[in-house]
Design a protein around this motif. Structure first.
Motif, PDB file in Angstrom:
ATOM      1  N   LEU A  95      25.740  19.579 -71.718  1.00  0.00           N
ATOM      2  CA  LEU A  95      25.402  20.737 -70.948  1.00  0.00           C
ATOM      3  C   LEU A  95      25.246  21.887 -72.211  1.00  0.00           C
ATOM      4  CD1 LEU A  95      27.247  22.194 -67.956  1.00  0.00           C
ATOM      5  CD2 LEU A  95      26.583  23.535 -69.568  1.00  0.00           C
ATOM      6  N   THR A  96      24.198  22.454 -71.982  1.00  0.00           N
ATOM      7  CA  THR A  96      23.923  23.569 -72.810  1.00  0.00           C
ATOM      8  C   THR A  96      23.413  24.867 -72.228  1.00  0.00           C
ATOM      9  OG1 THR A  96      22.791  24.199 -74.904  1.00  0.00           O
ATOM     10  CG2 THR A  96      21.365  22.921 -73.219  1.00  0.00           C
ATOM     11  N   ILE A  97      22.854  25.933 -72.836  1.00  0.00           N
ATOM     12  CA  ILE A  97      22.444  26.893 -72.101  1.00  0.00           C
ATOM     13  C   ILE A  97      20.881  27.397 -72.574  1.00  0.00           C
ATOM     14  CG2 ILE A  97      24.593  28.415 -71.824  1.00  0.00           C
ATOM     15  CD1 ILE A  97      24.332  29.544 -74.403  1.00  0.00           C
ATOM     16  N   ARG A  98      20.313  27.984 -71.528  1.00  0.00           N
ATOM     17  CA  ARG A  98      18.917  28.445 -71.867  1.00  0.00           C
ATOM     18  C   ARG A  98      18.564  29.259 -73.238  1.00  0.00           C
ATOM     19  NH1 ARG A  98      15.405  25.800 -68.694  1.00  0.00           N
ATOM     20  NH2 ARG A  98      16.313  25.187 -66.684  1.00  0.00           N
ATOM     21  N   GLY A  99      17.482  29.147 -73.830  1.00  0.00           N
ATOM     22  CA  GLY A  99      17.238  29.990 -74.956  1.00  0.00           C
ATOM     23  C   GLY A  99      18.027  29.269 -76.194  1.00  0.00           C
ATOM     24  N   GLY A 100      18.484  28.429 -76.126  1.00  0.00           N
ATOM     25  CA  GLY A 100      18.933  27.639 -76.999  1.00  0.00           C
ATOM     26  C   GLY A 100      17.879  26.709 -78.276  1.00  0.00           C
ATOM     27  N   TYR A 101      18.406  26.683 -79.432  1.00  0.00           N
ATOM     28  CA  TYR A 101      17.521  25.830 -80.182  1.00  0.00           C
ATOM     29  C   TYR A 101      18.487  25.155 -81.252  1.00  0.00           C
ATOM     30  CZ  TYR A 101      14.687  24.322 -84.128  1.00  0.00           C
ATOM     31  OH  TYR A 101      13.994  23.546 -84.872  1.00  0.00           O
ATOM     32  N   HIS A 102      18.330  23.606 -81.387  1.00  0.00           N
ATOM     33  CA  HIS A 102      19.278  23.010 -81.917  1.00  0.00           C
ATOM     34  C   HIS A 102      18.530  21.884 -83.072  1.00  0.00           C
ATOM     35  CE1 HIS A 102      22.482  24.385 -79.592  1.00  0.00           C
ATOM     36  NE2 HIS A 102      21.888  24.135 -78.507  1.00  0.00           N
ATOM     37  N   GLY A 123      19.394  31.495 -82.000  1.00  0.00           N
ATOM     38  CA  GLY A 123      18.352  31.685 -82.979  1.00  0.00           C
ATOM     39  C   GLY A 123      17.061  31.420 -82.564  1.00  0.00           C
ATOM     40  N   ALA A 124      16.258  30.554 -83.114  1.00  0.00           N
ATOM     41  CA  ALA A 124      14.873  30.226 -82.818  1.00  0.00           C
ATOM     42  C   ALA A 124      14.446  30.180 -81.431  1.00  0.00           C
ATOM     43  CB  ALA A 124      14.326  28.940 -83.529  1.00  0.00           C
ATOM     44  N   GLY A 125      15.255  29.953 -80.434  1.00  0.00           N
ATOM     45  CA  GLY A 125      14.874  30.152 -79.063  1.00  0.00           C
ATOM     46  C   GLY A 125      14.781  31.539 -78.672  1.00  0.00           C
ATOM     47  N   GLY A 126      15.052  32.501 -79.404  1.00  0.00           N
ATOM     48  CA  GLY A 126      14.863  33.691 -78.647  1.00  0.00           C
ATOM     49  C   GLY A 126      15.492  34.908 -79.542  1.00  0.00           C
ATOM     50  N   MET A 127      16.402  34.619 -80.558  1.00  0.00           N
ATOM     51  CA  MET A 127      17.046  35.592 -81.218  1.00  0.00           C
ATOM     52  C   MET A 127      17.896  36.583 -80.432  1.00  0.00           C
ATOM     53  SD  MET A 127      16.325  34.740 -84.127  1.00  0.00           S
ATOM     54  CE  MET A 127      16.714  35.995 -85.629  1.00  0.00           C
TER      55      MET A 127
END
Ligand code: PMP
Length: 425
Positions: free
Chosen positions: A139-146, A217-221
């Motif tokens: 499960l994760t959250i929108r806007g994330g980058y991994h 970070g990269a998903g939207g700062m």
């Protein structure tokens, strides 16, 4: 580099996040020192990127140079299977000491994305070891980058489009809405309600919640409320789910705390580190976990992961030198100093109608536009202004090396304001 080599670059060398059909221009950098990059044409650029969060002490630092050179005289690399060496063991000891307790097992790997792969494998193998193989969703959250490898891509926000071409072959995980409550706002308990519902609906199926604590970070700062992270940690306890913190970008002081989890006063079950770990010198990352998770993961046998360059001694020596610089403590005053400089320096962007938001946290400054930037134009404009800043999408952002002087910081933010004013309308 002569013209022929540059043409070879254009025709044959695949740069990150580019098309080979229509490559964006690249500039040749010949050396880097302190906070400056020197281009082949003699121009010097003040670096606003820390080479993607990594070069926190600046470039060609004498302490880091000496550590790598000294290690080079002994041994550049040796396999880590069946052998060990002081640079790696000392580094792991230091990481155990400086990260939140009870993280006390360290798996060294070779890049941030791989540390995420390792974290996910650890989590899945933990539940398999406990006889609960059905707990195999993340499960994760929108806007994330991994990261850009497969497990990492599978928990990147599908709507930001970075990896949407792979949608059909990626495992389907669960995405909670992006946290609304921003860092510095009043906390609103309802912010985690949707995530809580999703944990309820998937009870008994979720291996781990993975997120970038406090700063996406990269998903939207995006800078969100530490209480969100604290509540997620509690919910992971209530729903018997592991908590993975991806601090590849935020680790080692960038947000004003050594680790962003400290804003929330929590420790994860698994922690991913990379980027600034070696002060930006070499590619090295680490996945830390607890005795409990490591024991569960190995209940039925070994952990099948072993990169060829695991524990590379040169990288470990660079990392130890970087940690020794952090232990001197200068970052504790540098980050608030840079934060204040970014706040003041970027403030004029707030006046521009086409700027959606300006936000600063620690040594991270973001100007979010209403429309995407014209990449080639804005990159030229930044180089002409004497700074290295690499925007993406609607985001113009800087995360300078911690050692940047106030004068260089003024120069950097002044250039950002000018370029945004002149080239982003
Ligand atoms: N996680 C986060 C939060 C990151 O910012 C990045 C790199 N941008 C990664 C993972 C992947 O790290 P790497 O590029 O070293 O594979």
């Amino acid at each position: 580099m002569n013209g022929a080599l540059l043409r070879f670059d254009r025709a044959h060398v695949w740069h990150p996040y580019t098309s080979t059909v229509n490559p964006l221009p690249v500039r040749e950098v010949v050396s880097a020192s302190g906070v400056r990059l020197r281009l082949a044409d003699g121009r010097e650029l003040v670096d606003g990127m820390s080479s993607w969060w990594a070069a926190i002490h600046g470039y060609s630092h004498p302490v880091l140079n000496a550590a790598v050179t000294e290690q080079l005289g002994r041994m550049a690399h040796v396999m880590f299977g069946g052998l060990t060496h002081e640079p790696a063991v000392e580094l792991c000891r230091e990481l155990v000491e400086m990260t939140p307790a009870p993280l006390d097992k360290v798996f060294l790997c070779d890049s941030g994305s791989v540390s995420v792969e390792v974290a996910v494998k650890m989590a899945f193998q933990y539940w398999i070891g406990l006889g609960r193989p059905e707990k195999n969703r993340l499960l994760t959250i929108r806007g994330g980058y991994h990261g850009d490898t497969f497990a990492a891509m599978s928990v990147c926000d599908p709507v930001n489009g970075m990896h949407e071409r792979f949608a059909g072959v990626l495992p389907r995980h669960i995405f909670a809405p992006r946290p609304e409550c921003r860092f510095g706002d009043d906390w609103d308990e309802t912010d985690t309600a949707a995530l809580c519902r999703m944990l309820e609906q998937n009870h008994g199926r979720v291996a781990a919640v993975i997120l970038e604590p406090v700063v996406q970070g990269a998903g939207g700062m995006h800078f969100y409320h530490p209480r969100y992270v604290r509540r997620v940690r509690e919910l992971c306890g209530e729903f018997d789910t592991l908590f993975i913190a991806d601090e590849i970008a935020t680790g080692f002081g960038r947000t004003g705390r050594l680790f962003a989890c400290e804003h929330a006063g929590v420790a994860p079950d698994i922690l991913c580190l990379g980027k600034a770990l070696t002060g930006g010198y070499m590619t090295l990352a680490a996945t830390l976990t607890t005795e409990k998770v490591a024991r569960g993961a190995c209940a039925e046998g070994v952990f099948m992961h072993g990169p060829t360059f695991m524990g590379n001694p040169l990288a470990c020596a660079a990392a130890r030198a970087s940690l020794s610089l952090l232990r001197r403590g200068g970052w504790r005053t540098d980050i608030p100093r840079i934060e204040a400089g970014l706040r003041n320096g970027l403030a004029p962007c707030r006046e521009l109608a086409y700027v959606y938001d300006v936000r600063v946290l620690g040594a991270i400054g973001v100007v979010e536009l209403r429309q995407p930037v014209r990449m080639a134009e804005i990159q030229d404009a930044f180089v002409a202004a004497g700074v290295w800043v690499r925007p993406f999408g609607r985001l113009v952002y800087v995360m300078p090396p911690y050692v940047m002087s106030d004068q260089d910081l003024d120069f950097l933010t002044g250039a950002v304001v000018r370029v945004v004013t002149e080239h982003c309308r």
